[in-house]
Design a protein around this motif. Sequence first.
Motif, PDB file in Angstrom:
ATOM      1  N   VAL A  71       0.875  -1.185   0.000  1.00  0.00           N
ATOM      2  CA  VAL A  71       0.000   0.000   0.000  1.00  0.00           C
ATOM      3  C   VAL A  71       0.912   1.236   0.000  1.00  0.00           C
ATOM      4  N   PRO A  72       1.501   1.561  -1.157  1.00  0.00           N
ATOM      5  CA  PRO A  72       2.531   2.608  -1.192  1.00  0.00           C
ATOM      6  C   PRO A  72       2.071   3.994  -0.756  1.00  0.00           C
ATOM      7  N   LYS A  73       0.774   4.282  -0.832  1.00  0.00           N
ATOM      8  CA  LYS A  73       0.287   5.601  -0.390  1.00  0.00           C
ATOM      9  C   LYS A  73      -0.354   5.531   0.991  1.00  0.00           C
ATOM     10  N   GLY A  74      -0.209   4.391   1.653  1.00  0.00           N
ATOM     11  CA  GLY A  74      -0.764   4.228   2.980  1.00  0.00           C
ATOM     12  C   GLY A  74       0.226   4.633   4.058  1.00  0.00           C
ATOM     13  N   VAL A  75      -0.290   4.835   5.265  1.00  0.00           N
ATOM     14  CA  VAL A  75       0.539   5.192   6.424  1.00  0.00           C
ATOM     15  C   VAL A  75       0.177   4.250   7.562  1.00  0.00           C
ATOM     16  N   VAL A  76       1.178   3.666   8.199  1.00  0.00           N
ATOM     17  CA  VAL A  76       0.942   2.784   9.342  1.00  0.00           C
ATOM     18  C   VAL A  76       0.333   3.613  10.467  1.00  0.00           C
ATOM     19  N   CYS A  77      -0.776   3.129  11.024  1.00  0.00           N
ATOM     20  CA  CYS A  77      -1.517   3.935  11.998  1.00  0.00           C
ATOM     21  C   CYS A  77      -2.036   3.091  13.156  1.00  0.00           C
ATOM     22  N   LEU A  78      -2.659   3.772  14.116  1.00  0.00           N
ATOM     23  CA  LEU A  78      -3.390   3.189  15.238  1.00  0.00           C
ATOM     24  C   LEU A  78      -2.630   2.047  15.926  1.00  0.00           C
ATOM     25  N   ALA A  81       0.871   1.366  14.614  1.00  0.00           N
ATOM     26  CA  ALA A  81       1.801   2.463  14.914  1.00  0.00           C
ATOM     27  C   ALA A  81       2.188   2.431  16.391  1.00  0.00           C
ATOM     28  N   LEU A  82       1.234   2.145  17.279  1.00  0.00           N
ATOM     29  CA  LEU A  82       1.553   2.010  18.705  1.00  0.00           C
ATOM     30  C   LEU A  82       2.590   0.910  18.911  1.00  0.00           C
ATOM     31  N   ARG A  83       2.394  -0.205  18.232  1.00  0.00           N
ATOM     32  CA  ARG A  83       3.339  -1.328  18.334  1.00  0.00           C
ATOM     33  C   ARG A  83       4.702  -0.919  17.780  1.00  0.00           C
ATOM     34  N   PHE A  84       4.706  -0.220  16.656  1.00  0.00           N
ATOM     35  CA  PHE A  84       5.956   0.215  16.033  1.00  0.00           C
ATOM     36  C   PHE A  84       6.740   1.122  16.988  1.00  0.00           C
ATOM     37  N   HIS A  85       6.012   2.005  17.688  1.00  0.00           N
ATOM     38  CA  HIS A  85       6.649   2.939  18.624  1.00  0.00           C
ATOM     39  C   HIS A  85       6.893   2.311  20.005  1.00  0.00           C
ATOM     40  N   ARG A  86       6.578   1.010  20.130  1.00  0.00           N
ATOM     41  CA  ARG A  86       6.767   0.274  21.388  1.00  0.00           C
ATOM     42  C   ARG A  86       6.005   0.912  22.555  1.00  0.00           C
ATOM     43  N   LEU A  87       4.766   1.278  22.279  1.00  0.00           N
ATOM     44  CA  LEU A  87       3.947   1.869  23.334  1.00  0.00           C
ATOM     45  C   LEU A  87       2.784   0.950  23.720  1.00  0.00           C
ATOM     46  N   THR A  88       2.796  -0.256  23.208  1.00  0.00           N
ATOM     47  CA  THR A  88       1.776  -1.228  23.586  1.00  0.00           C
ATOM     48  C   THR A  88       2.383  -2.620  23.534  1.00  0.00           C
ATOM     49  N   PRO A  92      -1.139  -6.656  17.115  1.00  0.00           N
ATOM     50  CA  PRO A  92      -2.313  -6.840  16.260  1.00  0.00           C
ATOM     51  C   PRO A  92      -2.038  -7.814  15.119  1.00  0.00           C
ATOM     52  N   PHE A  93      -3.011  -8.669  14.851  1.00  0.00           N
ATOM     53  CA  PHE A  93      -2.887  -9.656  13.768  1.00  0.00           C
ATOM     54  C   PHE A  93      -2.804  -8.944  12.424  1.00  0.00           C
ATOM     55  N   GLU A  94      -3.590  -7.880  12.268  1.00  0.00           N
ATOM     56  CA  GLU A  94      -3.618  -7.130  11.007  1.00  0.00           C
ATOM     57  C   GLU A  94      -2.713  -5.906  11.114  1.00  0.00           C
ATOM     58  N   ILE A  95      -2.255  -5.436   9.966  1.00  0.00           N
ATOM     59  CA  ILE A  95      -1.503  -4.180   9.920  1.00  0.00           C
ATOM     60  C   ILE A  95      -2.509  -3.069   9.642  1.00  0.00           C
ATOM     61  N   TRP A  96      -2.577  -2.109  10.562  1.00  0.00           N
ATOM     62  CA  TRP A  96      -3.496  -0.989  10.418  1.00  0.00           C
ATOM     63  C   TRP A  96      -2.850   0.068   9.538  1.00  0.00           C
ATOM     64  N   MET A  97      -3.525   0.397   8.437  1.00  0.00           N
ATOM     65  CA  MET A  97      -3.004   1.375   7.474  1.00  0.00           C
ATOM     66  C   MET A  97      -4.068   2.432   7.193  1.00  0.00           C
ATOM     67  N   ALA A  98      -3.628   3.681   7.152  1.00  0.00           N
ATOM     68  CA  ALA A  98      -4.519   4.787   6.788  1.00  0.00           C
ATOM     69  C   ALA A  98      -4.328   5.096   5.312  1.00  0.00           C
ATOM     70  N   ILE A  99      -5.440   5.277   4.612  1.00  0.00           N
ATOM     71  CA  ILE A  99      -5.395   5.701   3.211  1.00  0.00           C
ATOM     72  C   ILE A  99      -6.366   6.869   3.043  1.00  0.00           C
ATOM     73  N   ASP A 100      -6.253   7.533   1.912  1.00  0.00           N
ATOM     74  CA  ASP A 100      -7.129   8.659   1.624  1.00  0.00           C
ATOM     75  C   ASP A 100      -8.583   8.191   1.540  1.00  0.00           C
TER      76      ASP A 100
END
Length: 200
Positions: A71-78, A81-88, A92-100
């Motif tokens: 998803v090249p125009k998507g952004v890792v979110c929610l 993103a919390l997992r990526f930033h090590r704040l949880t 999550p089983f799924e990767i949460w991505m924001a798109i337009d």
Amino acid sequence: MKNSRTDKIIEIARRAGVIRPRDLDAYGIPREYLRRLCDKVVLERRSRGIYALADADLTEHHSVALASKRVPKGVVCLLSALRFHRLTTQAPFEIWMAIDRKARLPKAEGVPLHIVRFSAAALTEGVEHHQVEGMDVPVYCLAKTVVDCFKYRNKIGLDVALEALRGCLRERRCTIDELWRYAKICRVANVIRPYLESLS
């Protein structure tokens, strides 16, 4: 000629982290070479249309990197993103991505996605770019992610949003001003205000 094509594919995969069939087009290399290199266990098919070197080091963020490639125009979110930033501690089983809001729903066979639609500044503000396995992975910054959790509290749970808010403030990983700025952008200032006031 065959060896030079093989070497070129290996070079592309090593530089980019993963390789897609269309990446070969610019070099005039037939896509059949990807299958041949998989047969020789030089490459591995990680998901539909995505290949990587068989000996490539996989990180804990491998699935996030694959999703970003899909998803090249998507952004890792929610939650992702919390997992990526090590704040949880949640994984999550799924990767949460924001798109337009108006974008077509991506097809990402082999990569479980949870798509959320953002619009205007809520989509474009607060995006950080990280390198994961040689790939560019856009992820919302921590302050924006925490605010998004409040915006989508009905989907992910208010308890998750509150845990993220307490954690980022306790660890001093973002400021009240940063949170307030994104709360205005995402139009959740009234929602988050009482929680910010109680924790400040």
